[in-house]
Design an enzyme around this catalytic site. Structure first.
Site, mmCIF file in Angstrom:
data_model
loop_
_atom_site.group_PDB
_atom_site.id
_atom_site.type_symbol
_atom_site.label_atom_id
_atom_site.label_comp_id
_atom_site.label_asym_id
_atom_site.label_seq_id
_atom_site.Cartn_x
_atom_site.Cartn_y
_atom_site.Cartn_z
ATOM 1 N N GLY A 194 0.782 -1.225 0.000
ATOM 2 C CA GLY A 194 0.000 0.000 0.000
ATOM 3 C C GLY A 194 0.811 1.270 0.000
ATOM 4 O O GLY A 194 0.270 2.347 -0.256
ATOM 5 N N HIS B 34 -15.261 43.761 -13.230
ATOM 6 C CA HIS B 34 -14.493 44.329 -12.125
ATOM 7 C C HIS B 34 -15.203 44.170 -10.780
ATOM 8 O O HIS B 34 -16.371 44.523 -10.648
ATOM 9 C CB HIS B 34 -14.241 45.842 -12.310
ATOM 10 C CG HIS B 34 -13.975 46.266 -13.703
ATOM 11 N ND1 HIS B 34 -12.752 46.142 -14.302
ATOM 12 C CD2 HIS B 34 -14.793 46.825 -14.636
ATOM 13 C CE1 HIS B 34 -12.821 46.609 -15.542
ATOM 14 N NE2 HIS B 34 -14.050 47.020 -15.770
ATOM 15 N N ALA C 123 -18.625 47.867 -12.276
ATOM 16 C CA ALA C 123 -17.715 47.580 -11.167
ATOM 17 C C ALA C 123 -18.416 47.756 -9.823
ATOM 18 O O ALA C 123 -19.216 48.669 -9.630
ATOM 19 C CB ALA C 123 -16.504 48.499 -11.245
#
EC number: 2.7.7.23
Length: 458
Positions: A103, A362, A379
């Site tokens: 493993g 923005h 924005a």
């Protein structure tokens, strides 16, 4: 499917040098537990059944691998690899063959293992060995007349035996009926006081079973993990292999050494990936997609011609053709962007559908929103979707223009072709084709003086 192949994965070790409470085999390599890599290899070989012997960490190992079709056997006390195999013998079919894997050895290839299984199918003992320039710590392959005679562990080896460079990897495949008999004969009279699985080699020689050795194509396939340093080393080996495959498929990597794929990455033609990008889960990149530096993509589909600028994070989302995202954009789960959508710097979108040609360029947050085509978001726009207890949706129809610094308090709908004036706080639906705005009346206070901070003396 190999109907008579049983794969036994030994995964009981504590991993003391890992300095961790997490079982060693559950430490991650390329976004998957070490054990997960080995299980995937077993599945690729088409084993009839795969059995994992676990110990340290208790039920953490079975729980972590619950989605895989595996059987588990507890090795409550660790007395060596032979003892570990003994715990699992009842799980193995007498008329089959058993392939033993580890493993903590995650990079082994199926092409390396297939010849071992074939040897066992033919009644032989398939043994994987490797030649190392510096074999310290490994069991040595002792040959007599070019045939394997036995394996001697490093701590038990003489000076002459320690000079041997061919070493045991621990990976082997044998007919199960032989394995069960030999395991019952193992003794622990060695420096470690343990039952070594490798001692069955000498028993096979005694019984006249032919030992057929094979070596991996790459030495690193058989490297194990016993420390965080070794884990980091194998991570880079694995990532280099991924990078080389991508390059061979025609992907442009600006620096193959600075790429991390922690899942699957499927790329179309003429894809370009800049440095320090991380891909997690399943990621699909269409033809001509460009990924800028330092992007993180998790469970993402990106259609052809889309460009991501630097520091874009996308999580569980679908991105349409010819889009433009970033820099510093965050796309959160449940988001679908249609064709030619632009998402700019410091924009966050969550659980929203944005239709073709819309732009959010923005400093905005858009959450739980259905947005039509050709919408322009100014924005500083925020969709206020959460009232402290529940989340509500915002609907913005086609050809809407939203002025800067606008808040849309959901649930609310902005009709087709509407314009929202800058600074608006929208709390009711805005009608189609009209200008809607809400703002305080501007005024000038004549003669007002700004407070002046008193000067400090001295």
């Amino acid at each position: 499917m190999h109907p008579k192949l049983d794969i036994l994965i030994l995964a009981a070790g504590k991993g003391t040098r890992m300095r961790s409470d997490l079982p060693k085999v559950l430490h991650q390599l390329a976004g998957r537990p070490l054990l997960g890599h080995v299980v995937a290899t077993a599945q690729a070989l088409g084993a009839a059944r795969t059995c994992v012997v676990y110990g340290f960490g208790g039920e953490a190992v079975p729980q972590a691998m619950a989605e895989a079709t595996l059987s588990f056997v507890l090795q409550a006390e660790q007395h060596g690899t032979g003892h570990a195999v003994k715990q699992a013998l009842p799980q193995l079919a007498d008329d089959g063959v058993t392939l033993v894997l580890y493993g903590d050895v995650p990079l082994i290839h199926t092409t390396t293992l297939a010849p071992l299984a074939a040897a066992a199918d033919a009644g032989k003992f398939g043994l994987l060995t490797v030649n190392l320039a510096h074999p310290d710590g490994y069991g040595r392959i002792v040959r007599e007349n070019a045939r394997v005679a036995r394996i001697v562990e490093h701590k038990d080896a003489s000076a002459a035996e320690r000079a041997i460079q061919e070493v045991n990897t621990g990976i082997l495949a044998v007919p199960t009926r032989h394995l069960k008999r030999w395991i019952g004969e193992l003794r622990n009279d060695n420096a470690q006081g343990e039952y070594y699985l490798t001692d069955i080699v000498a028993l096979a020689v005694r019984d006249g079973v032919e030992i057929e050795t094979h070596q991996p194509q790459h030495d690193w396939e058989v490297l194990g993990v016993n420390s965080k340093a070794q884990l980091a080393e194998l991570e880079r080996i694995h990532q280099n292999e991924v990078a080389q495959r991508l390059l061979a498929d025609g992907v442009t990597l600006m620096d193959p050494a600075r790429l991390d794929v922690r899942g699957s990455l499927v790329c179309g033609r003429d894809v370009t990936i800049d440095v320090n990008c991380v891909f997690e889960g399943r990621v699909e990149l269409g033809d001509g997609v460009q990924i800028g530096a330092n992007c993180v993509l998790r469970n993402v589909s990106i259609a052809a011609g889309t460009r991501l600028d630097a520091f874009t994070l996308i999580d569980d989302a679908t991105i349409g053709e010819a889009g433009r995202l970033g820099p510093f954009s965050r796309i959160r789960p449940g988001t679908r962007l249609a064709r030619d959508v632009h998402v700019g710097n410091f924009v966050e979108i969550k659980n929203s559908a944005i239709d073709a040609g819309s732009k959010i360029n923005h400093l905005s947050y858009v959450g739980d929103t259905t947005m039509g085509q050709r919408v322009n978001i100014g924005a500083g726009t925020i969709t206020c979707n959460y009232d402290g207890a529940n989340k509500h949706r915002t609907v913005i129809e086609d050809d809407v223009f939203v002025g800067s610094d606008t808040q849309l308090v959901a649930p609310v709908t902005v009709g087709q072709g509407a314009t929202l004036g800058a600074g608006t706080t929208l709390t009711r639906d805005a009608p189609p084709g009209e200008l809607t705005l809400s703002r305080a009346k501007q005024q000038t206070i004549s003669g007002w003086k700004r407070p002046i901070k008193p000067k400090k003396e001295g």
